[in-house]
Write an enzyme that holds these catalytic residues in place. Structure first.
Site, short mmCIF file in Angstrom:
data_model
loop_
_atom_site.label_atom_id
_atom_site.label_comp_id
_atom_site.label_asym_id
_atom_site.label_seq_id
_atom_site.Cartn_x
_atom_site.Cartn_y
_atom_site.Cartn_z
N GLN A 1 -31.24 10.73 -55.76
CA GLN A 1 -30.49 10.42 -54.44
C GLN A 1 -30.80 11.42 -53.45
OE1 GLN A 1 -28.28 7.85 -54.26
NE2 GLN A 1 -27.92 8.30 -52.20
N HIS B 1 -23.98 5.28 -57.27
CA HIS B 1 -25.18 5.07 -58.35
C HIS B 1 -25.22 6.43 -59.43
CE1 HIS B 1 -26.83 1.23 -56.78
NE2 HIS B 1 -26.53 1.65 -55.70
N GLU C 1 -22.31 -4.24 -47.64
CA GLU C 1 -23.26 -4.25 -48.60
C GLU C 1 -22.96 -5.36 -49.51
OE1 GLU C 1 -24.38 -0.48 -50.44
OE2 GLU C 1 -25.14 0.19 -48.51
N TRP D 1 -24.53 -6.72 -51.83
CA TRP D 1 -25.28 -6.53 -52.95
C TRP D 1 -24.67 -5.72 -53.91
CZ3 TRP D 1 -27.06 -5.40 -48.07
CH2 TRP D 1 -27.43 -4.00 -47.81
ZN LIG Z 1 -26.11 0.27 -54.06
#
Ligand SMILES: [Zn+2]
Length: 250
Positions: A131, A159, A215, A217
């Protein structure tokens, strides 16, 4: 940019290691503290609809955002590769999710397929180190201000929890980019993800609350109960936990 501001916000850690900006979130934990002088009921009375912010990094409903940081270099212990299609090959870190989220993802992909929608994984687990380099590369490419709207600081990415997966269609067209909006896959996810315990974590028009632009997704596993509530009330995870922080003007 203004580092002084950030310092004043005084980042604290609670006993479980999740850090937060102390000024930003009320700590209603005190309400449970022993207070012998009080009458029979010393039960905390949470605000209506206010759910306790989970402070264990491994909680399936852990809140991670610009205010709430994971413990440094937190890594889930039960990462697995879900048995679904991906838009890339190889056993890479970014295929991984935590066990329960991975099973839910598999169910969701089969559910979509029954409706004629073929989903593919784009990006799942990401270590703090990954990240960090990703965030830095976005800052170099897009400038800091723009990068802040779509990329998390190291330790602040969902994530890293192993509970998030970016999803596209099998062609990989518009993977994790704005043109995914309005696609059949995005529509299917918006309508059905909650049935499998996932939410669209950064909904349209909620940037002031989530800190991130839309977002369609980015799917976050929170478990079916919470996902249903968030879906039905059309709220964000921040609102669900009553942890909305006023946007700082800068
Ligand atoms: Zn993401």
């Amino acid at each position: 940019m203004n580092k002084g501001n950030q310092e004043r916000a005084n980042i604290v850690s609670n006993e479980n290691g999740i850090s937060k900006l102390s000024q930003s979130v009320k700590n209603d934990k005190d309400a449970t503290e022993e207070n012998p002088s009080h009458d029979e009921k010393k039960v905390e009375k949470p605000k209506e609809n206010a759910n306790r912010v989970p402070n264990q990094p491994e909680a399936l409903d852990v809140l991670v955002n610009k205010q709430y940081k994971l413990p440094d270099h937190y890594e889930p212990t039960d990462l697995v590769i879900p048995n679904v299609r991906f838009i890339f090959s190889g056993n890479l870190e970014k295929k991984k999710m935590r066990q329960e989220a991975a099973r839910a993802l598999e169910n969701m992909f089969s559910g979509a397929e029954k409706d004629g929608i073929l989903l593919a994984g784009v990006s799942g687990y990401r270590s703090q180190a990954t990240q960090k380099s990703l965030y830095n590369s976005y800052v170099n490419r897009n400038g800091k201000e723009a990068a802040e709207r779509f990329s998390a600081h190291p330790g602040h990415s969902e994530h890293q929890t192993g509970l998030a997966m970016d999803i596209s269609g099998i062609t990989g067209k518009c993977a994790a980019t704005d043109c995914f909006e309005g696609s059949p896959e995005a529509k299917w996810l918006a309508e059905h993800a909650h049935e499998y315990g996932f939410i669209v974590r950064y909904p349209k028009g909620k940037e002031d609350i989530t800190g991130y632009k839309y977002e369609p997704w980015h799917m976050r596993f929170v478990g079916i109960d919470i996902a249903n509530t968030i879906f039905e009330k059309d709220i964000t995870m921040e609102e669900y936990f009553d942890a909305v922080v006023p946007v700082r003007g800068n």
